[in-house]
Scaffold this motif. Sequence first.
Motif, PDB file in Angstrom:
ATOM      1  N   VAL A 101       0.854  -1.180   0.000  1.00  0.00           N
ATOM      2  CA  VAL A 101       0.000   0.000   0.000  1.00  0.00           C
ATOM      3  C   VAL A 101       0.893   1.233   0.000  1.00  0.00           C
ATOM      4  O   VAL A 101       1.827   1.331   0.817  1.00  0.00           O
ATOM      5  N   ILE A 102       0.632   2.165  -0.910  1.00  0.00           N
ATOM      6  CA  ILE A 102       1.428   3.391  -0.990  1.00  0.00           C
ATOM      7  C   ILE A 102       0.496   4.602  -0.939  1.00  0.00           C
ATOM      8  O   ILE A 102      -0.635   4.548  -1.417  1.00  0.00           O
ATOM      9  N   ALA A 103       0.975   5.689  -0.354  1.00  0.00           N
ATOM     10  CA  ALA A 103       0.154   6.894  -0.248  1.00  0.00           C
ATOM     11  C   ALA A 103       1.007   8.052   0.234  1.00  0.00           C
ATOM     12  O   ALA A 103       2.041   7.855   0.885  1.00  0.00           O
ATOM     13  N   SER A 104       0.549   9.259  -0.071  1.00  0.00           N
ATOM     14  CA  SER A 104       1.198  10.439   0.489  1.00  0.00           C
ATOM     15  C   SER A 104       0.825  10.562   1.967  1.00  0.00           C
ATOM     16  O   SER A 104      -0.207  10.052   2.409  1.00  0.00           O
ATOM     17  N   LYS A 105       1.662  11.260   2.720  1.00  0.00           N
ATOM     18  CA  LYS A 105       1.363  11.460   4.147  1.00  0.00           C
ATOM     19  C   LYS A 105       0.069  12.227   4.328  1.00  0.00           C
ATOM     20  O   LYS A 105      -0.719  11.945   5.237  1.00  0.00           O
ATOM     21  N   GLN A 106      -0.162  13.204   3.459  1.00  0.00           N
ATOM     22  CA  GLN A 106      -1.378  14.011   3.586  1.00  0.00           C
ATOM     23  C   GLN A 106      -2.631  13.158   3.413  1.00  0.00           C
ATOM     24  O   GLN A 106      -3.611  13.305   4.136  1.00  0.00           O
ATOM     25  N   LYS A 107      -2.587  12.247   2.437  1.00  0.00           N
ATOM     26  CA  LYS A 107      -3.750  11.380   2.225  1.00  0.00           C
ATOM     27  C   LYS A 107      -4.022  10.539   3.469  1.00  0.00           C
ATOM     28  O   LYS A 107      -5.176  10.395   3.891  1.00  0.00           O
ATOM     29  N   LEU A 108      -2.969  10.001   4.073  1.00  0.00           N
ATOM     30  CA  LEU A 108      -3.167   9.178   5.266  1.00  0.00           C
ATOM     31  C   LEU A 108      -3.734   9.993   6.418  1.00  0.00           C
ATOM     32  O   LEU A 108      -4.577   9.519   7.175  1.00  0.00           O
ATOM     33  N   ASP A 109      -3.262  11.229   6.552  1.00  0.00           N
ATOM     34  CA  ASP A 109      -3.790  12.095   7.601  1.00  0.00           C
ATOM     35  C   ASP A 109      -5.281  12.357   7.404  1.00  0.00           C
ATOM     36  O   ASP A 109      -6.046  12.459   8.362  1.00  0.00           O
ATOM     37  N   ASP A 110      -5.685  12.448   6.124  1.00  0.00           N
ATOM     38  CA  ASP A 110      -7.084  12.762   5.819  1.00  0.00           C
ATOM     39  C   ASP A 110      -8.011  11.570   6.067  1.00  0.00           C
ATOM     40  O   ASP A 110      -9.146  11.749   6.502  1.00  0.00           O
ATOM     41  N   ILE A 111      -7.537  10.344   5.780  1.00  0.00           N
ATOM     42  CA  ILE A 111      -8.453   9.197   5.858  1.00  0.00           C
ATOM     43  C   ILE A 111      -8.445   8.506   7.221  1.00  0.00           C
ATOM     44  O   ILE A 111      -9.459   7.970   7.654  1.00  0.00           O
ATOM     45  N   GLY A 112      -7.290   8.485   7.903  1.00  0.00           N
ATOM     46  CA  GLY A 112      -7.239   7.935   9.257  1.00  0.00           C
ATOM     47  C   GLY A 112      -7.179   6.432   9.357  1.00  0.00           C
ATOM     48  O   GLY A 112      -6.441   5.890  10.176  1.00  0.00           O
ATOM     49  N   VAL A 113      -7.983   5.712   8.549  1.00  0.00           N
ATOM     50  CA  VAL A 113      -7.995   4.248   8.566  1.00  0.00           C
ATOM     51  C   VAL A 113      -8.065   3.737   7.131  1.00  0.00           C
ATOM     52  O   VAL A 113      -8.393   4.478   6.213  1.00  0.00           O
ATOM     53  N   LEU A 114      -7.757   2.461   6.961  1.00  0.00           N
ATOM     54  CA  LEU A 114      -7.922   1.789   5.676  1.00  0.00           C
ATOM     55  C   LEU A 114      -9.152   0.889   5.748  1.00  0.00           C
ATOM     56  O   LEU A 114      -9.532   0.423   6.823  1.00  0.00           O
TER      57      LEU A 114
END
Length: 356
Positions: free
Chosen positions: A311-324
């Motif tokens: 799984v790859i993502a920008s840090k900002q995206k992870l901050d926005d979604i919180g969970v998978l």
Amino acid sequence: MRDVGLVVNPIAGMGGRVGLKGTDNKVEEARRRGAEPRAPSRAQEALEHLREQPTDVELYTYGGVMGETEAIAAGFSPAVVDSPDEDDTSSEDTRAAVRRLVEEGVDLILFVGGDGTAVDVAETLDELGAEVPILGVPGGVKVYSSVFAVTPRAAGRLAATFERTETREVNDIDEDAYRGGDVTTELKALAEVPVGDEVQSSKQIGGGTVEALADAVAGDITEDEATYILGPGSTVDAVKAELGFNGSPLGVDVWRDGELLARDASESDILENLGERNVIVVSPIGGQGFIFGRGNDQISPAVIRRSEIEVIASKQKLDDIGVLRVDTGDPKLDEELRGWQRVRVGKFERRLLKVV
């Protein structure tokens, strides 16, 4: 006692695993490619969990595969309000079903399909001036609207237990443009939806700069002899560009040892090209967090079970979604995938995010 009206779009989601990115005007082609109906099993799963709830439910539905068949299979004795005229159902059948359910005075319309079905339901309610809440069981390929539960099971639970509603968006996209790589959502309607933690957010389009991440991932891929299943979306598309090929931005591509084995691959294409070691590269959907089950049905449970997951993502995206989140259509696999997942956010850096 809660009166729930059920509408199933039986052809929703058929185009996903065969690489059509939707079923609008593509039903016959999906069938020629060997597509199997997906929505009926999703409907039955939701209804089985609805039936397990402590709330007494009276179920109203349309006839045949638009609800009656699935309801009986789940253990209900539904009140059938009417039936479609033809075996091959249409958008108008969905709208006709909604009109009849409103006449019956149901407390909630539980529908099974994708964004197109959500539009049919919401627009019909708007035309009638009816303020009946709706809740979607995700059964389509495109699920951009914020009127869906995150899984069929969640939809069943929430349909029985919700106590209040809120206004949410119904969005849709042009599937022909979508197949060509152009993704632009359009607000089609507003609808009252049960409030709950397991209702998904609207999908966010766009994403920010991911060049450094893409360069690092592509560098590792070129040094590896594994078969790579590269999912859709702008983040993974940047990886494809770094590998030097024009991938399918909204489809799945298969790559091994410097060679593109399949572009815009269907499930069967992917399975045919799997090797001894396989790696799925996916990025969570912005605003929702799904890594499987939204827009990448081609990466089926059969593919996932034979592959590693990156799984790859920008840090900002992870901050926005919180969970998978995952919604593969296989509850056992979903359960196996839940837990902590490493997400690559840079050349060396990874973050732990929970799959819920």
